[in-house]
Design a protein around this motif. Structure first.
Motif, short mmCIF file in Angstrom:
data_model
loop_
_atom_site.label_atom_id
_atom_site.label_comp_id
_atom_site.label_asym_id
_atom_site.label_seq_id
_atom_site.Cartn_x
_atom_site.Cartn_y
_atom_site.Cartn_z
N MET A 167 0.82 -1.24 -0.06
CA MET A 167 0.06 0.00 0.03
C MET A 167 0.66 1.21 -0.05
SD MET A 167 -3.18 0.76 -0.05
CE MET A 167 -4.35 2.30 0.52
N LEU A 168 2.00 1.30 1.02
CA LEU A 168 2.97 2.39 0.94
C LEU A 168 3.57 2.55 -0.30
CD1 LEU A 168 3.92 4.50 2.97
CD2 LEU A 168 5.72 2.95 3.62
N LEU A 169 3.91 1.62 -0.98
CA LEU A 169 4.46 1.51 -2.26
C LEU A 169 3.71 2.10 -3.48
CD1 LEU A 169 6.95 1.02 -3.87
CD2 LEU A 169 6.14 -1.34 -4.32
N THR A 170 2.57 1.85 -3.33
CA THR A 170 1.40 2.33 -4.21
C THR A 170 1.57 4.02 -4.07
OG1 THR A 170 0.19 0.34 -4.42
CG2 THR A 170 -0.70 2.36 -5.15
N PHE A 171 1.38 4.43 -2.73
CA PHE A 171 1.20 5.77 -2.55
C PHE A 171 2.50 6.36 -3.01
CE2 PHE A 171 2.31 9.40 0.40
CZ PHE A 171 1.33 9.93 0.08
N PHE A 172 3.64 5.83 -2.81
CA PHE A 172 4.93 6.91 -3.30
C PHE A 172 4.87 6.70 -4.80
CE2 PHE A 172 6.49 5.94 0.99
CZ PHE A 172 6.94 7.32 1.36
N SER A 173 4.32 5.69 -5.33
CA SER A 173 4.46 5.64 -7.11
C SER A 173 3.44 6.58 -7.25
CB SER A 173 3.78 4.32 -7.40
OG SER A 173 4.91 3.23 -7.32
N PHE A 174 2.30 6.99 -6.87
CA PHE A 174 1.24 8.02 -7.15
C PHE A 174 1.81 9.33 -6.95
CE2 PHE A 174 -1.85 11.08 -5.76
CZ PHE A 174 -2.44 11.01 -6.79
N LEU A 175 2.53 9.57 -5.86
CA LEU A 175 3.28 10.97 -5.39
C LEU A 175 4.26 11.22 -6.31
CD1 LEU A 175 3.31 13.02 -3.38
CD2 LEU A 175 5.00 11.92 -2.31
N SER A 176 4.94 10.11 -6.94
CA SER A 176 6.08 10.51 -8.09
C SER A 176 5.66 10.86 -9.04
CB SER A 176 6.90 8.98 -7.86
OG SER A 176 7.87 9.17 -9.09
N SER A 177 4.63 9.90 -9.61
CA SER A 177 3.87 10.25 -10.99
C SER A 177 3.33 11.90 -11.12
CB SER A 177 2.58 9.26 -11.47
OG SER A 177 1.60 9.37 -10.43
N LEU A 178 2.78 12.10 -9.66
CA LEU A 178 2.11 13.41 -9.54
C LEU A 178 3.12 14.62 -9.74
CD1 LEU A 178 -0.51 15.09 -9.23
CD2 LEU A 178 0.15 15.07 -6.81
N LEU A 179 4.38 14.40 -9.24
CA LEU A 179 5.34 15.23 -9.10
C LEU A 179 5.87 15.47 -10.78
CD1 LEU A 179 7.29 14.58 -5.79
CD2 LEU A 179 5.96 16.49 -6.50
N PHE A 180 6.03 14.27 -11.27
CA PHE A 180 6.54 14.22 -12.55
C PHE A 180 5.77 14.94 -13.65
CE2 PHE A 180 6.95 12.25 -17.02
CZ PHE A 180 8.53 12.24 -17.11
N SER A 181 4.52 14.50 -13.48
CA SER A 181 3.36 15.41 -14.21
C SER A 181 3.22 16.75 -14.30
CB SER A 181 1.97 14.77 -14.21
OG SER A 181 1.58 15.18 -12.80
N THR A 182 3.72 17.48 -13.19
CA THR A 182 3.55 18.83 -12.96
C THR A 182 4.74 19.63 -13.17
OG1 THR A 182 3.81 18.35 -10.42
CG2 THR A 182 1.64 18.61 -11.04
N THR A 183 6.00 18.64 -13.49
CA THR A 183 7.13 19.06 -13.90
C THR A 183 7.11 20.15 -15.31
OG1 THR A 183 8.45 17.46 -12.87
CG2 THR A 183 9.56 18.95 -14.51
N ALA A 184 7.62 21.35 -15.19
CA ALA A 184 7.47 22.22 -16.57
C ALA A 184 8.13 21.55 -17.81
CB ALA A 184 8.01 23.55 -16.12
N PRO A 185 7.68 21.47 -18.88
CA PRO A 185 8.43 20.88 -20.06
C PRO A 185 9.67 21.67 -20.40
CG PRO A 185 6.29 21.65 -20.75
CD PRO A 185 6.24 21.70 -19.36
N ASP A 186 10.71 21.13 -20.66
CA ASP A 186 11.95 21.78 -21.06
C ASP A 186 11.87 22.09 -22.73
OD1 ASP A 186 14.23 22.86 -21.85
OD2 ASP A 186 15.67 21.12 -21.14
N TRP A 187 11.81 23.22 -22.95
CA TRP A 187 11.23 23.81 -24.41
C TRP A 187 12.54 24.37 -24.79
CZ3 TRP A 187 7.88 21.98 -27.18
CH2 TRP A 187 6.67 21.52 -26.46
N ASN A 188 13.93 24.37 -24.20
CA ASN A 188 15.11 24.70 -25.00
C ASN A 188 15.62 23.94 -25.93
OD1 ASN A 188 15.96 26.89 -22.97
ND2 ASN A 188 15.94 25.37 -21.44
N THR A 189 16.03 24.56 -27.18
CA THR A 189 16.29 23.75 -28.37
C THR A 189 17.85 23.38 -28.03
OG1 THR A 189 17.54 25.58 -29.42
CG2 THR A 189 15.00 25.39 -29.50
N PRO A 190 18.21 22.10 -28.93
CA PRO A 190 19.62 21.68 -29.09
C PRO A 190 20.54 23.00 -28.88
CG PRO A 190 18.30 20.14 -30.03
CD PRO A 190 17.42 21.51 -29.99
N TYR A 191 20.25 24.00 -29.76
CA TYR A 191 21.20 25.15 -29.92
C TYR A 191 21.14 25.77 -28.74
CZ TYR A 191 22.04 30.24 -30.79
OH TYR A 191 22.49 31.44 -30.84
#
Length: 583
Positions: free
Chosen positions: A1-25
């Protein structure tokens, strides 16, 4: 159960991370240019993130990979005809025609992102739809190296000038040997842009400017658009770039090593991108950044110049569209067309040119005197700019051209350019205006896969010609009139004749054996006093003919029914008559 909670928390944090729009240049801090795949992947991400952006694979290239367009339309309308009906203008930006000159690739990736993320910039798209060709020369982009742009200051690696067939695509817009050019014709004729930009990097002399500019030559563009270009758009672009701290100068096309000796406007014939687009009343531009300036400066100046193109187009969309409509109406009715131009050296403008002193010193290679530009000795001098061109060859248009269906390579190129074609419905004999090629010169070495013909001379005759059901009729009452005249008239600088599409007419197919024809030739001379007199006159004028028995027999042969009348006869004929049986 605890593992499922941390997985959910991790996915939530990941999904709210702003995308990196910097170009290779940008990630490389201005030292690298995006690879082909990085570029396409970046635009795919933009497509997925913003409903105002749509990337499409339009057609194939010689590299076996598709040619893409990226369309930015703020109201989500991606239908070209609908967009034009709304009174909007289309700005088409092409990058990577020479992938070793990659500034446009990186600058346009950043521009597309910023148009979505900057409300002030995005507002300009209320009146303009931006269409981007991310990398035109896909094969050249995949052929990546760090050495072939010998004189260029960065980036670390880049593509190659030749495409997958080793063609220079900026010489291919008329002959269309590449799949790239055929696909471009579809893109260009479908989107029908009011403004076209093809980003490049220069070669040549050293000077202080980072950005130079080749506009469509205003005399060649002509009409209301030519006036708007010279008197409104160019002054605005120069003023805008001056404010952005990137002073502009015309592309430094000088008649020697020293720009201060005079700069000449570039007359782009239809083989070049902006020469081709001018045939359809499009304002065309080739920005040329200076090869020796740092790569990041070249990219930034390209970015800023594209903002200026966008700004002027948005502010002047009604004037541009009105001028274009006026010119397109005129070209449908226009009776005389120019096939070639020459600079007028009696007319010039005076420019304040910022250069470097040209000096000479002994070469460490040869020991002989060599040129160098001393950057410790900058100067500003008055320089003559010759940008007036006069017609050298003109032709009156026919009512229509008739093209036998046998010339399918030419027909295919007309179809790719969306020319209105009709076909004869029955076999018929028509008396048409026919050209015979009387003289021409041919390059001794191949140029872009062809032995180009120049200085073509013709004579014209009225002849009855047998045509067949299915032969093509091209009426000269369409917006493609300039394209048709400049490609189908054999004296056109970039005509299909010049590019060898009709070379089989230049070879004689039947001949005679002298010992057999001797008696027949003697009979013709006896029966035709005018022919005998013509032979004697020719011999008197030409000592070589007078000394050659074979040449005299050939003279008689060419003036008898035995000589094939298709030899040197240009197969595209000019129709000036009435209604034809077509569908």
């Amino acid at each position: 159960m605890l593992l499922t909670f941390f997985s959910f928390l991790s996915s939530l944090l990941f999904s709210t991370t702003a995308p990196d729009w910097n170009t290779p240049y940008e990630k490389s801090k201005g030292t690298k240019t995006a690879t082909y795949q990085e570029c396409i992947d970046y635009y795919q991400r933009l497509d997925e993130a913003y409903s105002e952006i749509k990337m499409s694979a339009v057609g194939m290239t010689d590299a076996g990979k598709p040619l893409h367009t990226v369309v930015i339309s703020t109201d989500g309308d991606f239908d070209p005809q609908s967009i034009h009906r709304k009174g909007k203008a289309v700005l088409l930006v092409q990058n990577g025609i020479h992938p070793g000159e990659p500034e446009g690739i990186d600058a346009t990736m950043m521009l597309a992102r910023d148009l979505m993320q900057n409300k002030k910039l995005k507002a300009q798209l209320d009146k303009v739809v931006l269409v981007i060709i991310p990398i035109y020369n896909v094969g050249g982009a995949l052929n990546r190296n760090s050495h072939t742009r010998t004189n260029q200051n960065g980036p670390e690696s880049y593509g190659f000038r030749g495409n997958a067939r080793n063609l220079d695509l900026n010489r291919d817009f008329i002959k269309a040997d590449s799949r790239n050019a055929l696909t471009f014709a579809t893109i260009f004729r479908t989107w029908d842009p009011e403004v076209f930009v093809d980003n490049h990097t220069s070669n040549g002399a050293d000077y202080q400017y980072t950005m130079t500019l080749i506009p469509t030559q205003h005399n060649k563009l002509g009409g209301a658009l030519g006036h708007l270009l010279k008197n409104s758009m160019l002054p605005a672009l120069y003023k805008g770039m001056e404010k952005r701290k990137w002073p502009l100068v015309p592309y430094v096309n000088s008649r020697g090593e020293l720009p201060e000796s005079g700069i000449f406007g570039f007359m782009e014939s239809p083989r070049y991108a902006t020469g081709y687009t001018a045939l359809y009343q499009t304002l065309g531009f080739v920005p040329e950044t200076h090869m020796l300036k740092p790569f990041d400066q070249r990219v930034q100046s390209t970015y800023d110049l594209m903002l200026e193109f966008l700004d002027f187009t948005a502010k002047n969309v009604n004037n541009i569209r009105a001028a274009r409509a006026k010119d397109r109406s005129a070209v449908r009715q226009q009776q005389e067309f120019v096939l070639n131009w020459a600079p007028d050296t009696t007319e010039f403008e005076l420019l304040q040119f910022q250069g470097y002193e040209a000096k000479y010193k002994p070469s460490e290679v040869s020991g002989q005197s060599r040129l160098y530009y001393d950057r410790k000795a900058p100067f500003t001098r008055t320089v003559k700019f010759f940008d007036t061109f006069r017609p050298t060859i003109t032709v009156k248009k026919p009512k229509a051209y008739i093209i036998p269906q046998a010339w399918h390579e030419v027909i295919a190129r007309l179809e790719q350019n969306q020319v209105d074609l009709k076909r004869l419905t029955k076999d018929t004999v028509l008396t048409t205006e026919v050209y015979y090629i009387t003289d021409y010169k041919t390059l001794p070495r191949p140029y872009e896969g062809h032995y180009l013909h120049t200085d073509v001379q013709v004579r014209q005759e009225q002849l009855p010609i047998q045509y067949f059901a299915g032969d093509y009729v091209v009426e000269l009452n369409q917006i493609s009139n300039r394209f048709l005249v400049e490609t189908l008239e054999p004296q056109g600088l970039d005509s299909y004749f010049a590019w060898n599409f009709f070379d089989s007419i230049l070879g004689q197919k039947e001949h005679f054996s002298a010992y057999v024809f001797e008696d027949l030739a003697a009979e013709y001379l006896k029966k035709d006093p005018k022919l005998k007199a013509a032979l004697e006159e020719a011999k008197a004028k030409d000592p070589a003919l007078a000394k050659s028995a074979r040449a005299q027999l050939n003279f008689v042969y060419q003036n008898t029914p035995h000589f094939e009348n298709t030899y040197l006869r240009y197969p595209v004929t000019r129709w000036q008559g009435g209604k034809l049986p077509v569908k």
